[in-house]
Scaffold this active site. Structure first.
Site, short mmCIF file in Angstrom:
data_model
loop_
_atom_site.label_atom_id
_atom_site.label_comp_id
_atom_site.label_asym_id
_atom_site.label_seq_id
_atom_site.Cartn_x
_atom_site.Cartn_y
_atom_site.Cartn_z
CE LYS A 81 -4.41 -1.44 0.46
NZ LYS A 81 -5.56 -0.94 -0.30
CD GLU A 248 -12.98 -11.18 -5.51
OE1 GLU A 248 -13.45 -10.10 -5.12
OE2 GLU A 248 -13.56 -11.93 -6.33
N GLY A 254 -17.25 -12.59 0.05
CA GLY A 254 -16.05 -11.77 -0.12
C GLY A 254 -15.54 -11.76 -1.55
#
Length: 400
Positions: A81, A248, A254
């Site tokens: 990130k 996923e 989800g």
């Protein structure tokens, strides 16, 4: 946030340009290989393993796979990130009038369950501006503590995206801070995609050094939550001949991106308590355009909680690196999803595929991992070498 319409075009050259911009602020994380996991992936699953799955009673796939793990768990803040956070913040700072309008004093705000929170907190501290981070109360204690440790002001909210965004609006109203979203912005996507550029370069060198084929990866598989990293990775693959796949968790819906592709419409709300806590969010509108509209992601796959745990255990025990559950959904797909494995078997043939796997982060705790793999005292003693095969405790001088 910076005006998305003024962002660079969403293509591979823009990802390369983003990489140049953020290079001074990120780690060039290593790419690891593992023969044991390659062998395991290249062995058909047993009938027992396929029982109670959609592939029960079918002949198991027999692909040939070689893995190249991009270890973003070793990135600053322990996750990929930081790439998007630095790129988005640098782009915002370059916006005309930002400094003159008090942008440095007003700071930035975001909402995140942890990894983007830490990333933006670090980026803001590095640049020297305030950061306000809205975190759901269900965020893990380690991620909350780390975010505060980078100097950010943490404000708590409910768990859904709608609840988080409502609190963000209040913060913006009170402070004038600019939003740096966790995934749904072109600048974030381009920043995250820089890991794909590195992975392609690194894997190609490893393959060449081992006397492999004259080209690099056949495909890359990456986790998908909001889709910023997956879409960015797909952009990094555009025009290279390398396929991009997404993975996923299926628990409690989800796997919204997979289901959305099947329905032809983006699913905008997700409520799941999957152990892959970094993926508990719906795909954003901008990533969806790359994934669905432009079809740069070939296919999405989903895995169960048990498959995630099994893959996590293998990484911890065989690769000796600490990762979070979200980081192994790609590996779990390659090991256990027969639909994916059949694609590799069919298209890779005897040569098989060189597959890049994005290990997205390592922000977990000893306590969380211990609870996940908790066993009875009797089993634990055997695993610790406290008791022998016959169940008796024996104290001996044994060479390590």
């Amino acid at each position: 946030m910076a005006d998305p319409t003024k962002s660079p075009p969403l293509n591979r050259p823009s990802v390369i340009a983003a990489h140049e911009l953020i290079k001074p602020h990120i780690h060039y994380t290593p790419v690891l290989t593992n023969t044991t996991l390659n062998d395991l992936a290249s062995t058909p699953q047993s009938a027992t393993a396929l029982a109670d799955t959609p592939w029960a009673g079918q002949t198991p796939a027999n692909p040939k796979l070689r893995f190249y793990f991009k270890c973003e768990n070793l990135q600053k803040v322990g996750a990929f990130k930081v790439r998007g956070a630095f790129h988005a913040l640098k782009r915002l700072m370059a916006e005309e009038g930002w400094e003159e309008g008090g942008g440095r004093e007003k700071g930035v705000v975001t909402h995140s369950s942890g990894n983007h929170a830490q990333a933006l907190a670090l980026a803001a501290r590095t640049i020297g501006i305030p950061a306000y981070i809205v975190m759901p109360t269900i965020s893990t204690p380690t991620k909350i503590a780390a975010t505060k440790g980078y100097g950010a002001t943490v404000i708590f909210s409910g768990s859904t995206s709608t609840e988080r965004e409502a609190v963000v609006k209040d913060v913006i109203k009170d402070t004038g801070a600019r939003l740096i979203p966790p995934y749904d912005h072109p600048d974030i996507m381009l920043g995250q995609g820089t890991l794909g550029i590195e992975l392609q370069e690194q894997a190609e060198k490893i393959i060449a050094a081992e006397g492999g084929k004259d080209k690099g990866l056949d495909a890359i598989i990456a986790p998908c939550g909001g889709g910023g990293m997956l879409s960015g990775t797909a952009l990094s693959c555009e025009g290279t001949g390398i396929y991009a796949f997404g993975a996923e968790p299926e628990f409690q819906g989800g796997d919204d991106c997979k289901r959305g592709l099947e329905q032809g419409k983006r699913i905008e709300t997700v409520k799941t308590l999957t152990i892959a806590d970094g993926l508990r969010t719906p795909v954003g509108a901008y990533p969806w355009m790359v994934i669905h509209d432009r079809k740069l992601v070939r296919q999405m796959f989903s895995v169960t909680e048990e498959q995630i745990k099994a893959a996590l255990k293998l990484v911890l025990e065989r690769m000796k690196i600490v990762v979070e559950p979200s980081a192994v959904v790609g590996l779990a797909t390659a090991l256990y999803n027969e639909d994916f494995r059949r694609i590799v078997e069919s298209e890779g043939g005897e040569l098989g595929w060189d597959l890049g796997i994005v290990v997205s982060g390592g922000n977990t705790s000893v306590e969380a991992i211990s609870k996940m793999f908790a066993v009875s005292d009797k089993v634990a003693e055997r695993q610790e070498g406290v008791v022998s095969l016959d169940g008796k405790k024996t104290v001996e001088n044994v060479a390590g």
